[in-house]
Design a protein around this motif. Structure first.
Motif, PDB file in Angstrom:
ATOM      1  N   ASN A 149      60.842 159.078  20.912  1.00 50.12           N
ATOM      2  CA  ASN A 149      61.347 160.357  21.134  1.00 50.12           C
ATOM      3  C   ASN A 149      60.491 161.525  20.502  1.00 50.12           C
ATOM      4  N   ASP A 150      60.866 162.522  21.405  1.00 45.10           N
ATOM      5  CA  ASP A 150      60.256 164.008  20.603  1.00 45.10           C
ATOM      6  C   ASP A 150      60.873 164.345  19.475  1.00 45.10           C
ATOM      7  N   VAL A 151      60.171 164.372  18.448  1.00 45.27           N
ATOM      8  CA  VAL A 151      60.551 164.782  16.959  1.00 45.27           C
ATOM      9  C   VAL A 151      59.521 166.032  16.542  1.00 45.27           C
ATOM     10  N   SER A 152      60.270 167.000  15.949  1.00 41.52           N
ATOM     11  CA  SER A 152      59.633 168.102  15.228  1.00 41.52           C
ATOM     12  C   SER A 152      59.011 167.835  14.123  1.00 41.52           C
ATOM     13  N   GLN A 153      57.873 168.194  14.029  1.00 38.59           N
ATOM     14  CA  GLN A 153      57.118 167.775  12.782  1.00 38.59           C
ATOM     15  C   GLN A 153      57.344 168.231  11.451  1.00 38.59           C
ATOM     16  N   ALA A 154      57.759 169.563  11.364  1.00 37.51           N
ATOM     17  CA  ALA A 154      58.325 170.189  10.359  1.00 37.51           C
ATOM     18  C   ALA A 154      59.996 170.315  10.393  1.00 37.51           C
ATOM     19  N   ASN A 155      60.736 169.651   9.351  1.00 40.03           N
ATOM     20  CA  ASN A 155      62.077 169.973   9.605  1.00 40.03           C
ATOM     21  C   ASN A 155      62.799 170.270   8.036  1.00 40.03           C
ATOM     22  N   PHE A 156      63.743 170.912   7.912  1.00 36.10           N
ATOM     23  CA  PHE A 156      64.066 171.460   6.694  1.00 36.10           C
ATOM     24  C   PHE A 156      65.967 171.544   6.728  1.00 36.10           C
ATOM     25  N   ILE A 157      66.335 171.213   5.436  1.00 36.60           N
ATOM     26  CA  ILE A 157      67.808 171.170   5.502  1.00 36.60           C
ATOM     27  C   ILE A 157      68.071 172.118   4.572  1.00 36.60           C
ATOM     28  N   ASP A 158      69.284 172.707   4.728  1.00 33.44           N
ATOM     29  CA  ASP A 158      69.899 173.783   3.753  1.00 33.44           C
ATOM     30  C   ASP A 158      70.139 173.387   2.367  1.00 33.44           C
ATOM     31  N   LEU A 159      69.970 174.022   1.315  1.00 35.80           N
ATOM     32  CA  LEU A 159      70.622 173.547   0.051  1.00 35.80           C
ATOM     33  C   LEU A 159      71.809 174.514  -0.352  1.00 35.80           C
ATOM     34  N   GLN A 160      72.411 174.103  -1.364  1.00 35.98           N
ATOM     35  CA  GLN A 160      73.857 174.663  -1.637  1.00 35.98           C
ATOM     36  C   GLN A 160      73.614 175.319  -2.891  1.00 35.98           C
ATOM     37  N   PHE A 161      74.348 176.605  -3.137  1.00 35.96           N
ATOM     38  CA  PHE A 161      74.339 177.237  -4.518  1.00 35.96           C
ATOM     39  C   PHE A 161      75.545 177.097  -4.983  1.00 35.96           C
TER      40      PHE A 161
END
Length: 338
Positions: A317-329
């Motif tokens: 499958n097509d996958v983005s090379q750079a992936n980010f997930i959010d942090l919580q404060f």
């Protein structure tokens, strides 16, 4: 003696050929529903367990993901353990198992991984990585994902990372909103991309609120408890009213230094930690009598997403090379409005 029945005995019990049993076991080829039920009944009655290694060789697929952890001092074991739990969960949800490769700082894993038939894809994580491992699997087209942002010369690696810029910016802005302008940052090293991103998030927040960046309030190479202690001793000479601390061990050392100087948290200095580690929170509470404000990394979800991203890659499958997930404060009682 009891022994495990083989495929020949299943075929004989079901009254079919060996090839038919193989097709049912591997879910390949055309088999009538009636015949399939006869084979499944024989498998159940004989308690037949397919040879997984033989199946893997036949299908050229193991349904196993590899995991390599380049461990490093200054990183609390719980940090990796939770990510590993997440990888296990994500792999299991999609029918995959997990094989963890033994850690050795000087060892290269890429040849072992790509030349064997042990795993279908691999996940790398850790601080001091072997860049040649990543380049090797990337250039061979072997499915892989790195946990954490990485820049590697000559390639654009596949990675999934916490959004450290956004998370640190969010915490810094919170302190600014409380009236703090002299905010310290005790980090690890700007030579490591995730830690450099934390510095960028800190700087972005200052810039957004028209505050001048003061390098005397920033301390790097703080990995251990002693590092955090020494960094805080030096930082306190600059009279900060708040500080953000990069990791678990540094936070323990830094709060010890604050207490030794006769300062109180948060009355004299507000403190924000990183990682939201349960052990750290308990120690901080026992030592200071407060709940620590922290930047939480969703470690289990990070591991789960890394597994699913790797499986998506190996399935073409097509996958983005750079992936980010959010942090919580997480706002707690270790910060105070000025």
């Amino acid at each position: 003696m009891n022994r495990t029945p083989n495929l020949l005995e299943v075929a004989k019990a079901a009254g079919v050929s060996n090839m038919t049993v193989s097709r049912v076991v591997n879910n390949s080829g055309k088999v009538s529903d009636k015949t399939r039920q006869k084979v499944l009944k024989a498998i159940k009655e004989l308690n037949y367990q397919p040879n997984l290694i033989a199946r893997s060789l036949a299908r050229k697929k193991t349904n196993i993901l590899g995991l390599v952890v380049y461990s490093e001092k200054g990183v609390h074991p719980a940090f990796y353990n939770e990510i590993i739990n997440g990888v296990q969960q994500g792999a299991s949800e999609l029918g995959y198992d997990l094989l963890i490769f033994a850690n050795s700082e000087k060892q290269s894993y890429s040849d072992r991984i790509t030349h064997s038939s042990f795993v279908d894809g691999v996940i790398f994580m850790g601080v001091k990585i072997n860049q040649n491992d990543i380049k090797n699997v990337h250039e061979k087209g072997f499915p892989y994902v790195f946990v954490g942002k990485r820049e590697i010369e000559g390639i654009n690696p596949y990675f999934i990372s916490p959004d450290y810029i956004k998370g640190t910016k969010m915490a810094t802005e919170y302190l600014i909103e409380l009236g703090h302008t002299r905010i310290g940052l005790i980090g690890q090293s700007r030579m490591i991309e995730p830690d450099y991103d934390k510095l960028l998030g800190y700087q972005e927040a200052l810039y957004k609120h028209n505050l001048v960046y003061n390098p005397q309030l920033v301390f790097e190479e703080s990995q251990t408890q002693l590092d955090g202690y020494n960094a805080m001793k030096e930082l306190l000479k600059q009279k900060p009213t708040a500080v953000i601390i990069n990791n678990t061990y540094s936070t323990i050392g830094a709060t010890t230094a604050i207490k030794e100087e006769g300062l109180r948290i948060p009355d004299d200095i507000s403190v924000i930690g990183f990682d939201d580690n349960q052990e750290l929170n308990e120690q901080f509470n026992d030592f200071i009598g407060l709940e620590l404000s922290t930047i939480r990394i969703p470690k289990i979800d990070l591991g789960r997403q890394a597994a699913k991203m790797t499986i998506s890659l190996l399935e073409g499958n097509d996958v983005s090379q750079a992936n980010f997930i959010d942090l919580q404060f997480i706002k707690n009682s270790s910060c105070k409005k000025l």
